[in-house]
Design a protein around this motif. Structure first.
Motif, PDB file in Angstrom:
ATOM      1  N   LEU A   5       0.833  -1.201   0.000  1.00  0.00           N
ATOM      2  CA  LEU A   5       0.000   0.000   0.000  1.00  0.00           C
ATOM      3  C   LEU A   5       0.869   1.253   0.000  1.00  0.00           C
ATOM      4  O   LEU A   5       0.518   2.253  -0.629  1.00  0.00           O
ATOM      5  CB  LEU A   5      -0.933   0.007   1.212  1.00  0.00           C
ATOM      6  N   ASN A   6       1.996   1.197   0.689  1.00  0.00           N
ATOM      7  CA  ASN A   6       2.913   2.336   0.704  1.00  0.00           C
ATOM      8  C   ASN A   6       3.516   2.597  -0.666  1.00  0.00           C
ATOM      9  O   ASN A   6       4.005   3.699  -0.919  1.00  0.00           O
ATOM     10  CB  ASN A   6       4.029   2.117   1.729  1.00  0.00           C
ATOM     11  N   ASP A   7       3.506   1.592  -1.544  1.00  0.00           N
ATOM     12  CA  ASP A   7       4.034   1.755  -2.893  1.00  0.00           C
ATOM     13  C   ASP A   7       3.071   2.488  -3.818  1.00  0.00           C
ATOM     14  O   ASP A   7       3.453   2.886  -4.917  1.00  0.00           O
ATOM     15  CB  ASP A   7       4.373   0.387  -3.508  1.00  0.00           C
ATOM     16  N   LEU A   8       1.831   2.653  -3.390  1.00  0.00           N
ATOM     17  CA  LEU A   8       0.837   3.332  -4.223  1.00  0.00           C
ATOM     18  C   LEU A   8       1.015   4.847  -4.143  1.00  0.00           C
ATOM     19  O   LEU A   8       1.420   5.382  -3.112  1.00  0.00           O
ATOM     20  CB  LEU A   8      -0.578   2.968  -3.775  1.00  0.00           C
ATOM     21  N   SER A   9       0.648   5.517  -5.208  1.00  0.00           N
ATOM     22  CA  SER A   9       0.665   6.984  -5.222  1.00  0.00           C
ATOM     23  C   SER A   9      -0.456   7.502  -4.310  1.00  0.00           C
ATOM     24  O   SER A   9      -1.414   6.777  -4.014  1.00  0.00           O
ATOM     25  CB  SER A   9       0.446   7.495  -6.643  1.00  0.00           C
ATOM     26  N   PRO A  10      -0.357   8.755  -3.897  1.00  0.00           N
ATOM     27  CA  PRO A  10      -1.437   9.331  -3.085  1.00  0.00           C
ATOM     28  C   PRO A  10      -2.798   9.261  -3.794  1.00  0.00           C
ATOM     29  O   PRO A  10      -3.814   8.986  -3.150  1.00  0.00           O
ATOM     30  CB  PRO A  10      -0.992  10.775  -2.869  1.00  0.00           C
ATOM     31  N   LEU A  11      -2.807   9.463  -5.107  1.00  0.00           N
ATOM     32  CA  LEU A  11      -4.070   9.375  -5.853  1.00  0.00           C
ATOM     33  C   LEU A  11      -4.614   7.952  -5.825  1.00  0.00           C
ATOM     34  O   LEU A  11      -5.813   7.744  -5.596  1.00  0.00           O
ATOM     35  CB  LEU A  11      -3.885   9.845  -7.297  1.00  0.00           C
ATOM     36  N   ARG A  19     -13.153   3.653  -2.941  1.00  0.00           N
ATOM     37  CA  ARG A  19     -13.820   2.466  -3.495  1.00  0.00           C
ATOM     38  C   ARG A  19     -14.243   1.487  -2.405  1.00  0.00           C
ATOM     39  O   ARG A  19     -15.311   0.895  -2.480  1.00  0.00           O
ATOM     40  CB  ARG A  19     -12.916   1.762  -4.501  1.00  0.00           C
ATOM     41  N   VAL A  20     -13.397   1.306  -1.387  1.00  0.00           N
ATOM     42  CA  VAL A  20     -13.714   0.327  -0.341  1.00  0.00           C
ATOM     43  C   VAL A  20     -14.380   0.953   0.886  1.00  0.00           C
ATOM     44  O   VAL A  20     -14.749   0.249   1.815  1.00  0.00           O
ATOM     45  CB  VAL A  20     -12.475  -0.490   0.084  1.00  0.00           C
ATOM     46  N   GLY A  21     -14.511   2.270   0.903  1.00  0.00           N
ATOM     47  CA  GLY A  21     -15.168   2.941   2.016  1.00  0.00           C
ATOM     48  C   GLY A  21     -14.289   3.133   3.236  1.00  0.00           C
ATOM     49  O   GLY A  21     -14.792   3.330   4.340  1.00  0.00           O
ATOM     50  N   ALA A  22     -12.983   3.112   3.044  1.00  0.00           N
ATOM     51  CA  ALA A  22     -12.058   3.255   4.169  1.00  0.00           C
ATOM     52  C   ALA A  22     -12.067   4.661   4.760  1.00  0.00           C
ATOM     53  O   ALA A  22     -11.523   4.878   5.826  1.00  0.00           O
ATOM     54  CB  ALA A  22     -10.638   2.886   3.731  1.00  0.00           C
ATOM     55  N   ASP A  23     -12.702   5.583   4.081  1.00  0.00           N
ATOM     56  CA  ASP A  23     -12.771   6.959   4.592  1.00  0.00           C
ATOM     57  C   ASP A  23     -13.980   7.160   5.493  1.00  0.00           C
ATOM     58  O   ASP A  23     -14.236   8.266   5.955  1.00  0.00           O
ATOM     59  CB  ASP A  23     -12.804   7.941   3.428  1.00  0.00           C
ATOM     60  N   ILE A  47      -6.567   3.709 -12.588  1.00  0.00           N
ATOM     61  CA  ILE A  47      -5.900   3.856 -11.293  1.00  0.00           C
ATOM     62  C   ILE A  47      -6.153   2.609 -10.443  1.00  0.00           C
ATOM     63  O   ILE A  47      -5.238   2.072  -9.808  1.00  0.00           O
ATOM     64  CB  ILE A  47      -6.395   5.123 -10.550  1.00  0.00           C
ATOM     65  N   GLU A  48      -7.394   2.132 -10.449  1.00  0.00           N
ATOM     66  CA  GLU A  48      -7.734   0.941  -9.676  1.00  0.00           C
ATOM     67  C   GLU A  48      -6.983  -0.288 -10.211  1.00  0.00           C
ATOM     68  O   GLU A  48      -6.482  -1.098  -9.419  1.00  0.00           O
ATOM     69  CB  GLU A  48      -9.237   0.706  -9.742  1.00  0.00           C
ATOM     70  N   ALA A  49      -6.891  -0.421 -11.517  1.00  0.00           N
ATOM     71  CA  ALA A  49      -6.161  -1.550 -12.109  1.00  0.00           C
ATOM     72  C   ALA A  49      -4.695  -1.522 -11.686  1.00  0.00           C
ATOM     73  O   ALA A  49      -4.106  -2.563 -11.370  1.00  0.00           O
ATOM     74  CB  ALA A  49      -6.288  -1.532 -13.625  1.00  0.00           C
ATOM     75  N   HIS A  50      -4.108  -0.333 -11.660  1.00  0.00           N
ATOM     76  CA  HIS A  50      -2.721  -0.198 -11.215  1.00  0.00           C
ATOM     77  C   HIS A  50      -2.593  -0.592  -9.742  1.00  0.00           C
ATOM     78  O   HIS A  50      -1.649  -1.280  -9.348  1.00  0.00           O
ATOM     79  CB  HIS A  50      -2.228   1.227 -11.433  1.00  0.00           C
ATOM     80  N   ALA A  51      -3.554  -0.158  -8.929  1.00  0.00           N
ATOM     81  CA  ALA A  51      -3.520  -0.497  -7.504  1.00  0.00           C
ATOM     82  C   ALA A  51      -3.628  -2.006  -7.302  1.00  0.00           C
ATOM     83  O   ALA A  51      -2.891  -2.587  -6.501  1.00  0.00           O
ATOM     84  CB  ALA A  51      -4.650   0.219  -6.765  1.00  0.00           C
ATOM     85  N   ILE A  52      -4.517  -2.644  -8.045  1.00  0.00           N
ATOM     86  CA  ILE A  52      -4.670  -4.097  -7.938  1.00  0.00           C
ATOM     87  C   ILE A  52      -3.389  -4.796  -8.361  1.00  0.00           C
ATOM     88  O   ILE A  52      -2.946  -5.748  -7.721  1.00  0.00           O
ATOM     89  CB  ILE A  52      -5.877  -4.579  -8.760  1.00  0.00           C
TER      90      ILE A  52
END
Length: 64
Positions: A5-11, A19-23, A47-52
């Motif tokens: 998760l730390n490897d993901l960009s802020p966006l 998407r998952v409601g973590a906010d 962006i979601e595909a990159h995150a996955i």
């Protein structure tokens, strides 16, 4: 998974959180995320595909 998760960009982190409601606002569909970010839903898809790809399918399913 935290390291990935730390490897993901802020966006990407924001897209995942929305998407998952973590906010705290509950899970949102791509259209709602796109509207909130002021972009096209296809951009959210990318962006979601990159995150996955970064966190892996298993990591994504754990978040959901």
């Amino acid at each position: 998974m935290v390291q990935k998760l730390n490897d993901l960009s802020p966006l990407a982190l924001r897209v995942v959180a929305l998407r998952v409601g973590a906010d705290g606002g509950g899970p949102r569909d791509r259209a709602a995320v796109a509207e909130q970010l002021g972009c096209h839903p296809r951009f959210v898809d990318r962006i979601e595909a990159h995150a996955i790809a970064t966190i892996g399918e298993r990591g994504w399913s754990i978040l959901q």
